[in-house]
Design a protein around this motif. Structure first.
Motif, PDB file in Angstrom:
ATOM      1  N   ARG A 165      -2.191   5.124  -6.451  1.00 51.51           N
ATOM      2  CA  ARG A 165      -3.177   5.934  -7.187  1.00 51.51           C
ATOM      3  C   ARG A 165      -4.536   5.775  -6.544  1.00 51.51           C
ATOM      4  O   ARG A 165      -5.283   6.742  -6.365  1.00 51.51           O
ATOM      5  CB  ARG A 165      -3.209   5.499  -8.655  1.00 51.51           C
ATOM      6  CG  ARG A 165      -2.343   6.342  -9.571  1.00 51.51           C
ATOM      7  CD  ARG A 165      -2.784   6.256 -11.013  1.00 51.51           C
ATOM      8  NE  ARG A 165      -3.084   4.892 -11.463  1.00 51.51           N
ATOM      9  CZ  ARG A 165      -2.178   4.028 -11.867  1.00 51.51           C
ATOM     10  NH1 ARG A 165      -0.904   4.377 -11.887  1.00 51.51           N
ATOM     11  NH2 ARG A 165      -2.518   2.822 -12.257  1.00 51.51           N
ATOM     12  N   ALA A 166      -4.854   4.515  -6.209  1.00 51.05           N
ATOM     13  CA  ALA A 166      -6.157   4.244  -5.603  1.00 51.05           C
ATOM     14  C   ALA A 166      -6.300   4.972  -4.264  1.00 51.05           C
ATOM     15  O   ALA A 166      -7.384   5.421  -3.911  1.00 51.05           O
ATOM     16  CB  ALA A 166      -6.332   2.746  -5.395  1.00 51.05           C
ATOM     17  N   ARG A 167      -5.194   5.108  -3.532  1.00 54.05           N
ATOM     18  CA  ARG A 167      -5.251   5.807  -2.242  1.00 54.05           C
ATOM     19  C   ARG A 167      -5.192   7.326  -2.428  1.00 54.05           C
ATOM     20  O   ARG A 167      -5.230   8.083  -1.444  1.00 54.05           O
ATOM     21  CB  ARG A 167      -4.098   5.371  -1.338  1.00 54.05           C
ATOM     22  CG  ARG A 167      -4.223   3.943  -0.872  1.00 54.05           C
ATOM     23  CD  ARG A 167      -3.134   3.561   0.096  1.00 54.05           C
ATOM     24  NE  ARG A 167      -3.384   4.084   1.438  1.00 54.05           N
ATOM     25  CZ  ARG A 167      -2.613   3.844   2.487  1.00 54.05           C
ATOM     26  NH1 ARG A 167      -1.535   3.102   2.347  1.00 54.05           N
ATOM     27  NH2 ARG A 167      -2.912   4.345   3.662  1.00 54.05           N
ATOM     28  N   GLY A 168      -5.022   7.731  -3.671  1.00 53.59           N
ATOM     29  CA  GLY A 168      -5.121   9.167  -3.956  1.00 53.59           C
ATOM     30  C   GLY A 168      -3.824   9.915  -3.773  1.00 53.59           C
ATOM     31  O   GLY A 168      -3.834  11.150  -3.748  1.00 53.59           O
ATOM     32  N   SER A 209      -0.405   1.310  -8.577  1.00 51.70           N
ATOM     33  CA  SER A 209      -1.864   1.303  -8.739  1.00 51.70           C
ATOM     34  C   SER A 209      -2.555   1.557  -7.398  1.00 51.70           C
ATOM     35  O   SER A 209      -3.519   2.320  -7.313  1.00 51.70           O
ATOM     36  CB  SER A 209      -2.324  -0.024  -9.340  1.00 51.70           C
ATOM     37  OG  SER A 209      -1.979  -1.080  -8.448  1.00 51.70           O
ATOM     38  N   LEU A 210      -2.029   0.942  -6.334  1.00 53.35           N
ATOM     39  CA  LEU A 210      -2.652   1.153  -5.025  1.00 53.35           C
ATOM     40  C   LEU A 210      -2.420   2.562  -4.521  1.00 53.35           C
ATOM     41  O   LEU A 210      -3.272   3.148  -3.848  1.00 53.35           O
ATOM     42  CB  LEU A 210      -2.121   0.115  -4.017  1.00 53.35           C
ATOM     43  CG  LEU A 210      -2.511  -1.335  -4.305  1.00 53.35           C
ATOM     44  CD1 LEU A 210      -2.001  -2.250  -3.215  1.00 53.35           C
ATOM     45  CD2 LEU A 210      -4.022  -1.476  -4.421  1.00 53.35           C
ATOM     46  N   PRO A 238       0.811  -1.224   0.000  1.00 56.81           N
ATOM     47  CA  PRO A 238       0.000   0.000   0.000  1.00 56.81           C
ATOM     48  C   PRO A 238       0.839   1.265   0.000  1.00 56.81           C
ATOM     49  O   PRO A 238       0.287   2.357  -0.024  1.00 56.81           O
ATOM     50  CB  PRO A 238      -0.791  -0.133   1.311  1.00 56.81           C
ATOM     51  CG  PRO A 238       0.026  -1.003   2.177  1.00 56.81           C
ATOM     52  CD  PRO A 238       0.789  -1.928   1.286  1.00 56.81           C
TER      53      PRO A 238
END
Lengths: 413, 964
Positions: free
Chosen positions: A107-110, A104-105, A99
């Motif tokens: 990005r997913a976490r902003g 990608s994660l 994380p």
């Protein structure tokens, strides 16, 4: 001849709980960590370094909270920040599901890492050219989550492809340099209690195909040098993370001269932590009260120049007066340091053991003492010795003071 | 070891010297609270010193306790015999010093040193520390009873056991093994665990800490599990991020399509605008060459024609004016030349002469008028003086006489009046002073005469007596006749002379002052008279010189002259003014004559002078007019200049009209040709007017405003910039905007859905992470604290258990050794005294049983009940003696210091106890017994008189103290 400049900073351990500090001091210390990172980036910009090398343990754990993660990302996003090369360490290892590192994660976490932050994502050495100086290659490897690393990162097999890659450029090194960034343990220099990770020997370091090795994991600064040049260095933890990490903490600027002959590095240490960590001994023999003990400690702090923003371990030694109990620093002593840890393991009550040993054994008390002293002399194991010693003092307390209060559980040393 | 003597120089209540008989029982007798118990403590203090450490004695240290009650010195001295040698130990507790001397007078203090500055003499001698010594040698009041309490409840508390154990177990402290075990077990029962806020047994604390640790482990595992669970949503989050990317790409594509359509529309609009701009440019190009005639006025041609006509008329007017000016100028010149000829007499004069003549005429008139006025006034004044009787001739004669006098003479005359007045005043004052001083002198002289008269009489008497005495002497009379006469006469003569001298010198200073004042007054009077006489002589001489009979007559005329001069002052001033006017007239006439000589002469009367001045001014005016004749016709020049300006202006206007039409004026060309060219230009202006007023504005109105065009271009540029370059034309033409908007809306809805889901998931993940990160540090810290607490509790438990086990083991061994010794020794002692107890058996627990003379074996509890009181005392004394012997060095029996140990015993028990001490124990041990029961012991002594007389040494403590 060109000089390539790096700022090497490692082992920030952002998000560390600092459980060894009192609750009210932990947030201060976490702020110190953040300040150290911001300062390191600012120094990198001010000094015009070509890159920041971060050989591991930027974070204290894989799952740092979004606030800490966002802070780290923002710290490197600042305009003018040079390229950053990160080799994840054993505390923040890389995985596809990490994380903190998985793009990608993230990005997913902003909060994706900025473009100029390069994270080495393989256990094998991989290289990236230094932007603006393509002939200088930054090699890196990462720690992998859930795998205890006993693999030798500088072993011949591990660096064979680096050797081959190095062979593609002139052997005199005039065309560039190879710099390694990784997390590992220098054999023979690992502090007691710290876990070994990706070990290597000095010989392997000398034989390695790298012109300079920036290493993280050991929290005190150290270097391997010869012929006037530094081949390998630990910058140490950016701030003192534990009471065992004595002295000043910070980062170092690496100046690598690239041109004729093999590139040689020189280092300049830069202090990032405004607090120092001290380990002080104080003899409190003859103190008749806890206040007197506090005064001896204050004097010991003065002698080493510890200020109220420093951390200190004070190791008490000697024999306290009969019946004196020392539970910890009093209200006047506590503000004398940012945090004061008092080690009472060296304290002993004021019983004349020699007299008891030399006595004729005429009384039960004396015979009791002699029996336990005999056991103590025969025992080699420190923990058992501490237990016997505690039993001896508790017995003597019972005989002489008519009172037994838990006080000797920390005996040792 | 035998105690021989104790000297207390301040020890609690004790002061005195106490000798002990080493071969007898010393019975120290005294009243209660007077120091007998202190005496026993003083012996201990002399041997061991007094402890002053407050840490061991928090309330009162022994050193403080035994400080002398009456203040002063704080010393003890003990003499004793040990192993055949005598020693004296001296301790000064005030100074903290100690000295030990042997019988040979040698100081042997260093032999008794232990540690840095401790001198436990007793320990060196007996091998016992102070506590052991007290246990062995000191038997305090009531202690005998306490060994075997009378009270059953106290007996059940195993006091004997406790005391024996005390004696057996402890040397340095005062806690026995059982007590120590109790303390340790109590500590294990009341263990305080701050981390749990718990106080209880250490086992319970360990169990609870274990439980707490387990709970914390579970909580930490739960957090880890939560974190692991967060991986799923995180992966979902990543998948949604990819889907969001797809939607965004589709939206971007639609946006690009919409942008291409918009760009094509904009380009078409811009092409139309460019065509309109080209048409406008053509019209502007046509209008540009005609712009030269743009400013040609509409009536330029008519203006030019009119201007040319007016120019010709102005030239004609100019010529007429020139002819008229020449005629008028000639006629006026002739008239002026005639007037100059008639005034030629004044040709030599100028306007300033005319002004001067006018001024002189006025001056002559003013002088005449002033003279008339003064002469009238002077006549009036003369008539007034005449009326008063003054003759002008008399006045003039007196004036001529006195004004001719010189300054000294004038001063002499003027000072006569002042001199006479001063003379009168000063003479009167000086006369008065002279009279006063004369009176004073007379008075003093009278006083002197009055004083001198008695002196003369006494002197005369003295002289008479002396003469008589002398005479008697001469005649050889009896000495008793002439001697008194001579002596009395001498005395009287001397007195008389003294009185004379005193009278002559009386008020001498006053007389001197009066005499000096009289002389001064007389001298000043003489000076005044001299000065007056000189003045009168001078005045008489002047009078004679001026023809007067004497000075009085002279002074009378002078006074008259003075009065006349004061009265005729105005007439004299009028005469002076008339003289001034005459001077002014003569000066004016001289000036008039000088001017009139140049103007043809004539009388100097004011009217003539004014006429001449008018003639001179007229001539000047005519000459000026003649000189300005040419200038007087300058108005014609002005008109001419106006006309010329009009001609020039009209010419220039015509030229400007031509230039404004874009034509150059050519002076060679006739004006008609140039008017024709201008007419052609007027036609071009009409065309330009049409273009600029109608055709071009119409074309401009058709074009969109420049900001709108710029905006269109900006829009196109922005669209192209957004697209990253020029947009390709859609192959089949742009799709309708509605279609594009519908597709975009669909994708936007999808994107919003994904984003909402992502936000929810992100919050969910971050919540878990945040919660874990927030709780974990505290849980870890707590876990660490609990682990440490658990480890501490376990260590404490182990340590206490080890201590207890060790104490129990050691105590058992100690008790066994004690039991063996006591069994043997107590039995021996009891055999010696022939008690009812045949045998005694101590067990390892230090309890015992006894075997009676009848062979009965009974336990301690029963034995205490069954034995008589005397037998019990014998038993306890035997036990104590055995303990003392056990603890003391072999062959070195300790003295027994007893403090009224039989105070609570009945007489029979006390007698038996004393007999035991005297007959048996005193043979081996020195016994010192302190008591306050004198009579009781006297009775006991009476019961066994021989024994007591032979074996007891009575020591009266109070007497010993007083004897000091």
């Amino acid at each position: 001849m060109a000089v390539v400049r790096f700022l090497q900073v490692s082992d920030l351990h952002l998000g560390r709980p600092f459980g060894s500090l009192p609750a009210e001091r932990r947030s201060d210390r976490r702020r110190d960590q953040r300040r150290a990172l911001e300062l390191a980036v600012r120094l990198a910009m001010e000094r015009g370094v070509h890159a920041i090398l971060l050989p591991g343990d930027l974070f204290d754990m894989e799952w740092v909270d979004a606030d800490t993660l966002a802070f780290a990302v923002e710290a490197f996003k600042v305009s003018g920040c040079p390229p950053v090369f990160v080799a994840p360490g054993n505390h923040d290892p890389y995985s596809d599901a990490s994380p903190t590192w998985s793009p990608s994660l993230m990005r997913a976490r902003g909060c994706p890492w900025p473009e100029h932050v390069h994270v080495f994502t393989t256990v094998e050495w991989s290289a990236r050219p230094l932007p603006g100086m393509e002939s200088v290659r930054i090699w890196g490897r990462c720690a992998i989550a859930g795998v205890a690393s006993a693999e030798r990162p500088l072993g011949p097999e591990a660096v064979s492809h680096v050797e081959r890659a190095r062979g593609t450029r002139p052997q005199d090194g005039s065309a560039g340099a190879d710099v390694a960034v990784f997390h590992g343990s220098r054999e023979g220099f690992l502090p007691p209690g710290q876990k070994s990770w990706a070990p290597f020997s000095d010989d392997e370091a000398w034989r390695s195909p790298f012109d300079y090795l920036a290493v993280g994991h050991i929290h005190t600064a150290q270097r391997l040098q010869g012929d006037g040049a530094v081949r390998l260095a630990y910058a140490g933890a950016a701030i003192g993370l534990d009471f065992g990490e004595l002295g000043t903490h910070g980062c170092c600027e690496v100046r690598l001269a690239v041109g004729e002959g093999r590139p040689g590095a020189e280092l300049e240490f830069i202090e990032l932590d405004r607090r120092q960590v001290f380990d002080i001994a104080a003899d409190v023999t003859g103190c008749g009260s806890a206040e007197q003990v506090d005064r001896r400690i204050a004097k010991a702090l003065d002698q080493v120049g510890a200020s109220e923003q420093d951390l200190a371990t004070v190791r008490l030694a000697g024999r306290l007066g009969r019946g004196v109990r020392y539970a910890g620093p009093g209200p006047e002593l506590r503000p004398r340091a940012f945090h004061l840890r008092v080690d009472t393991r060296g304290l002993r009550p004021d019983y004349d053991l020699d007299a008891l040993r030399a006595g004729d054994g005429g009384s039960t008390e004396e015979r009791f003492a002699r029996a336990l002293l005999a056991q103590l002399d025969a025992e080699q194991d420190p923990a058992r010795r501490a237990g016997i010693e505690a039993a001896l003092y508790y017995g003597l307390d019972a005989f002489r003071l008519h009172e037994v209060t838990p006080a000797y559980e920390e005996l040792g040393g | 070891m035998k105690l021989l003597r104790l000297k207390a120089d301040g020890f609690g209540p004790l002061r005195g010297e106490y000798p002990f008989d080493p071969d007898k029982v010393t019975l120290v007798v005294d009243r209660n609270e007077t120091g007998k118990s202190s005496l026993l403590s003083a012996v201990g203090a002399a041997l061991y010193g007094l402890e002053g450490d407050k840490r061991s004695h928090r309330v009162l240290t022994p050193l403080e306790r035994w400080r002398p009650w009456d203040g002063g010195s704080y010393r003890v001295e003990l003499e004793f015999e040990n192993d055949g040698e005598r020693f004296t130990v001296r301790r000064d507790f005030e100074r903290g010093t100690v000295e030990v001397w042997n019988a040979r007078g040698q100081e042997v203090t260093p032999e008794f040193r232990e540690g840095k500055d401790d001198f436990p003499v007793g320990k060196k001698l007996f091998g016992l520390d102070v506590a052991e010594f007290e246990k062995c040698a000191l038997v305090r009041q009531h202690e005998l009873d306490l060994v075997v309490p009378a009270d059953e409840k106290a007996r059940r508390a195993t006091t004997l056991h406790a005391r024996l154990e005390n004696a057996a177990d402890t040397r340095g402290g005062d806690t026995n093994a059982a007590e120590a075990l109790q303390v340790l077990e109590g500590a294990a029962r009341k263990y305080t665990c701050a981390e749990l806020e718990f106080t209880g047994t250490v086992e319970t604390a360990i169990q609870r800490l274990d439980l707490k640790l387990g709970t914390l482990g579970t909580e930490l595992n739960t957090l880890e599990h939560d974190l692991a669970q967060a991986s799923g949503p995180l992966a979902e989050l990543a998948r949604l991020a990819d889907e969001e990317q797809v939607s965004r790409t589709a939206l971007d594509r639609l946006e690009a399509e919409r942008r291409a359509g918009a760009a094509a529309e904009l380009k078409r609009a811009l092409a139309e605008i460019e065509e309109q701009e080209r048409a406008l440019a053509r019209l502007r190009a046509e209008a540009e060459p005609l712009a030269a005639a743009a400013h040609l006025p509409a009536n330029a041609e008519a203006d030019l024609r009119e201007t040319i006509a007016r120019h010709a008329e102005a030239q004609r007017n100019l010529e007429t004016l020139e002819a008229r000016r020449r005629e008028e100028q000639e006629r006026e010149r002739r008239e002026l030349e005639t007037a100059v000829e008639s005034l030629k007499a004044y040709a030599g004069c100028g306007p300033e002469d005319a002004d001067r003549l006018v001024a002189l005429a006025a001056e002559v008139r003013r002088v005449a008028e002033e003279e008339g006025r003064l002469r009238g006034a002077m006549g009036g004044l003369r008539e007034t003086l005449t009326a008063k009787g003054y003759e002008p001739a008399r006045i003039e004669a007196l004036t001529g006489r006195f004004d001719a006098l010189d300054e000294a003479q004038q001063k002499l005359l003027a000072g006569q009046a002042q001199l006479a007045l001063a003379y009168q005043t000063d003479v009167a004052r000086l006369e008065a002073a002279r009279t006063a001083h004369s009176e004073t002198l007379r008075e003093i002289d009278a006083a002197r005469s009055a004083r001198r008269l008695p002196g003369l009489i006494v002197a005369a008497l003295g002289a008479g007596a002396a003469v008589a005495g002398g005479t008697a002497l001469v005649i050889q009379a009896e000495p008793r006749v002439w001697a008194p006469l001579l002596a009395g006469g001498g005395v009287l003569l001397a007195t008389g002379l003294a009185l004379l001298a005193g009278g002559s010198g009386a008020r001498s200073e006053e007389r001197e002052t009066a005499l000096r004042g009289l002389t001064d007054a007389q001298r000043q009077l003489n000076q005044l008279k001299t000065r007056r006489a000189e003045s009168e002589v001078g005045l008489a001489e002047l009078a004679r010189a001026l023809g007067y009979r004497d000075g009085v007559e002279l002074m009378r005329d002078r006074n008259e002259h003075q009065r006349l001069m004061e009265e005729s002052g105005p007439v004299l001033r009028a005469q002076e003014q008339l003289s001034g006017l005459e001077g002014r007239r003569r000066a004016a006439f001289a000036d008039v004559r000088a001017v009139l000589d140049r103007a043809g002469g004539g009388p100097p009367d004011p009217a003539h002078l004014e006429r001449v001045a008018a003639g001179i001014r007229h001539l000047t005016a005519v000459r000026q007019r003649l000189g300005e004749l040419d200038r007087s016709w300058s108005w014609i020049d002005d008109e001419k200049r106006v006309a010329e300006a009009a001609v020039t202006g009209l010419h220039e206007r015509a030229v400007r009209i031509l230039q404004s039409a874009g034509l150059a004026y050519d002076p060679e060309k006739p004006w008609a040709e140039q008017v024709q060219e201008l007419a052609e230009r007027a036609q071009g202006r009409a065309r330009w007017q049409l273009l600029t007023d109608e055709l071009i504005p119409q074309a401009e109105r058709r074009l969109p405003p420049a900001p709108a065009i710029a905006d269109l271009r900006r829009q196109l540029a922005a669209i192209e910039a957004e697209a990253g370059g020029a947009l390709p034309e859609p192959p089949a033409g742009p799709r309708p905007g509605f279609d594009i908007e519908r597709d975009a809306k669909r994708h936007r809805e999808l994107l919003e859905l994904i984003q909402r889901r992502r936000a929810d998931l992100r919050v969910e993940v971050e919540d878990v992470v945040k919660r874990a990160n927030a709780a974990r540090p505290e849980l870890l810290a707590q876990q660490e604290r609990i682990e440490r607490a658990l480890e501490r509790a376990r260590r404490f438990k182990r340590a206490v258990e080890l201590a207890c086990t060790s104490i129990q083991g050691v105590a058992l061994e100690t008790h066994r050794r004690w039991a063996e010794f006591l069994n043997r020794r107590v039995t021996q002692l009891l055999e010696t005294v022939g008690t009812q107890v045949e045998d005694l058996r101590f067990g390892e627990d230090l309890d015992f049983s006894v075997k009676l003379w009848n062979g009965q074996q009974i336990a301690r509890g029963k034995a205490v009940l069954q034995l008589s009181a005397g037998a019990r005392d014998q038993l306890w004394l035997a036990i104590r003696l055995a303990i003392s012997e056990y603890l003391s060095r072999p062959g070195c029996p300790l003295p027994l210091l007893m403090d009224d140990v039989f105070a609570t015993s009945d007489d029979e028990r006390a007698r038996a106890g004393m007999r035991l001490l005297i007959e048996y124990f005193a043979r081996q041990h020195q016994v010192i017994l302190a008591t306050c029961h004198r009579h009781r012991h006297e009775k006991l002594a009476a019961l066994d008189p021989e024994l007591w007389a032979a074996q007891v040494h009575w020591l009266d403590a109070r007497a010993a103290s007083l004897s000091r």
